[in-house]
Write an enzyme that holds these catalytic residues in place. Structure first.
Site, PDB file in Angstrom:
ATOM      1  CG  HIS A   1       6.769   1.678   3.274  1.00 28.34           C
ATOM      2  ND1 HIS A   1       8.028   1.915   3.772  1.00 28.34           N
ATOM      3  CD2 HIS A   1       6.864   1.889   1.942  1.00 28.34           C
ATOM      4  CE1 HIS A   1       8.840   2.256   2.795  1.00 28.34           C
ATOM      5  NE2 HIS A   1       8.160   2.254   1.665  1.00 28.34           N
TER       6      HIS A   1
ATOM      7  CB  SER B   1      11.268   1.302   0.069  1.00 25.05           C
ATOM      8  OG  SER B   1      11.078   2.683  -0.039  1.00 25.05           O
TER       9      SER B   1
ATOM     10  CG  ASP C   1       9.243   1.353   6.929  1.00 28.12           C
ATOM     11  OD1 ASP C   1       8.394   0.505   6.609  1.00 28.12           O
ATOM     12  OD2 ASP C   1       9.636   2.247   6.160  1.00 28.12           O
TER      13      ASP C   1
END
Length: 557
Positions: free
Chosen positions: A97, A220, A128
């Site tokens: 993402h 992230s 992801d």
């Protein structure tokens, strides 16, 4: 209960000296292919790890899936990443993402000022994860790749989350301990909002490690390391802040998922996903139900209540079969072409026992790649109950309302927006990106009033009729003299064209191109119909497109 079978072409004498069973892969990953593990000459220090954590700068161009000939305004985001050595080549790992719809990706090293342009090599939407290449020799000078620690961390192991969260420019380190290992639905953090949102919606539940350390926006893609500096996972989400006791609870992608993703790229050149059999099951905790299905008292398993028509197990596994055991691991290659297949018993609750706890049996299927065969043991009632062994060639799970926008023929994770305009009727595939664009990112929870019941039914209960089936939506009718009387129609699910059931967007285009009928007749699930004069629709198309500033009647299908 676990049974082990040995396959091979050895003599009887050699078979008697078969090697002792190896340690469970959940504890120690079998090193048949060390895709990202390297031997260090010395123990790493904290500073060594810090120097190998990267900051990622991305400029995104988000498609407008509701009007797929347009795009949203360009946005930017930052995240974290880390280097690995993959079959001798230096690469960068981050979250999928973080680099989705990227127009430009740049990376910067710790305590360096220069940013280097990176290229996205592979995106794995289900897990992801993304793999980047930085084709600049100066970037790699003195940069040491992190070592991936095989297997799973243990409960109460100390870990550190290293990355570049929002709120500052310098590196951040948060510490915690491993508190849980479990399956979770594929979730991700949005780039612009702090809470977690559902993303993949592929029906795949993947293993994740819960830690009691916050993973903030910007963390992230960063590494989570143990006390020796080994990477034990990738930061990817924080628990939703609306939930009670959610503070300082984060999830990381374990290294066995990372290695699955990397090996997938090495084998196929792109992401293919995780194995699925396309079956739906029921727990057998009722002793009466087990007796009615012909199970012995020493047997445990789960009932197969449905098999997807377009799934890989269709015609192999039958409804009312009792799934007793599953091939737990990909083939472990031993000397002299011997394979050990570990068959793991399924409990009546649908879970299997692993060294770190009990987990849903789907975990065993996820460890396989699409296209691999998985051995399953079932109890089938053909007169008297009979235990049989079956082979199922697994496929990647694709729900009818899919997270992939690229269509049935595209590679896994394709987000290419697609559309078709004919006579002022705008058709697009029904996908999760479309649903989010039309009804909001949290449509599944809020259920907006403008969302038709037909869409909700397909979302929650729909199944593919065939391998290339995708539902199509009439999103809007462009007003013109040709479409008088139809302008109020929107979000209608297409069922047929000129009496022929439509499989997907490409099939609709082929039917339109081949039509010689006087009328174009579109039938919808709601029983509404639209009829256009074929010749007038063809003649008016160019002017309708120009009036609405649509560059072409079709996208790449």
């Amino acid at each position: 209960m676990t049974a082990t079978r040995v396959r091979g072409k050895q003599s009887d004498r050699k078979r008697q000296r078969s090697p002792r069973p190896r340690q469970c892969r959940a504890d120690a990953e079998v090193k048949t292919k060390e895709v990202a593990c390297s031997k260090r000459k010395r123990r790493w220090t904290v500073n060594d790890v810090h120097n190998s954590v990267l900051k990622v700068f991305v400029w995104h161009v988000q498609p407008n899936y509701k009007q797929p000939w347009c795009s949203e305004a360009q946005t930017s985001s930052t995240s974290s990443a880390w280097p690995i050595r993959l079959n001798g080549a230096l690469r960068v790992v981050t979250n999928a993402h973080s680099v989705e719809h990227a127009a430009l990706v740049q990376v910067k090293r710790h305590r360096h000022e220069q940013k280097y342009v990176a290229q996205v090599l592979c995106i794995g939407t289900d897990c992801d994860l993304a793999l980047l290449e930085v084709p600049h020799a100066d970037f790699w000078k003195g940069l040491e790749p992190l070592e991936i620690l095989p297997g799973l961390p243990k409960l109460q192991d100390s870990v550190s989350v290293v990355g570049y969260p929002t709120g500052g420019e310098s590196l951040s380190v948060t510490q915690g301990v491993v508190s849980r290992i479990d399956l979770v639905e594929p979730l991700r953090r949005t780039r612009t909002r702090q809470e977690v949102k559902r993303y993949a919606q592929t029906g795949v539940t993947l293993l994740a490690v819960q830690i009691d350390a916050a993973i903030n926006s910007g963390n992230s893609g960063g590494p989570v390391v143990d006390q020796k500096g080994n990477c034990v996972g990738v930061a990817f989400q924080n628990l939703d802040g609306d939930e009670e006791s959610a503070e300082n609870i984060g999830y990381i992608i374990p290294t066995e998922i990372v290695q699955h993703f990397l090996e997938d790229f090495l084998k196929n050149g792109h992401f293919t996903g995780f194995g699925s059999a396309g079956i739906h099951t029921q727990a057998l905790e009722s002793p009466v139900l087990r007796e009615a299905l012909g199970m012995a008292k020493n047997q445990s398993g789960i009932r197969v209540k449905a098999v997807e028509t377009a799934g890989p197990a269709n015609g192999i596994i039958l409804p009312d079969d009792v799934l007793l055991a599953v091939d737990g691991f990909k083939g472990v290659r031993l000397p002299a072409s011997v394979f050990i297949i570990i068959i793991i018993q399924i409990g009546n609750d649908g879970e299997v026992a692993m060294p770190w706890g009990r987990v849903a049996f789907n975990y065993l299927l996820n460890r396989h790649y699409p296209g691999e065969h998985c051995e399953m043991q079932v109890l089938r009632r053909e007169g008297s109950p009979k235990k049989i062994t079956l082979q199922v060639c697994l496929e990647r799970n694709r729900d009818l309302v899919c997270a992939d926008a690229g269509g049935p023929d595209a590679t896994a994770g394709s987000m290419l927006p697609r559309f078709l305009v004919t006579g002022g009727l705008v058709f697009v595939p029904l996908t999760m990106p479309f649903m989010e664009a039309a009804f909001g990112e949290n449509f599944a929870e809020k259920r907006p009033a403008e969302m038709p019941a037909e869409l909700l039914h397909l979302l929650e209960n729909g199944h593919r009729r065939c391998a290339d089936h995708e539902p199509l939506i009439l999103t809007q009718v462009l007003a013109s003299e040709l479409t008088v009387g139809y302008s109020e129609l929107e979000y209608e699910v297409l069922e047929s064209f000129n009496g022929i059931q439509v499989r997907n967007l490409r099939h609709l285009a082929e039917l339109l191109d081949g039509s010689k009928d006087t009328y174009l007749r579109f039938g919808f699930v709601s029983k509404e119909i639209v009829v256009l004069d074929r010749l007038k629709a063809t003649q008016a198309l160019a002017s309708i497109l120009a009036q609405n500033m649509i560059p072409a009647a079709r996208s790449q299908l």
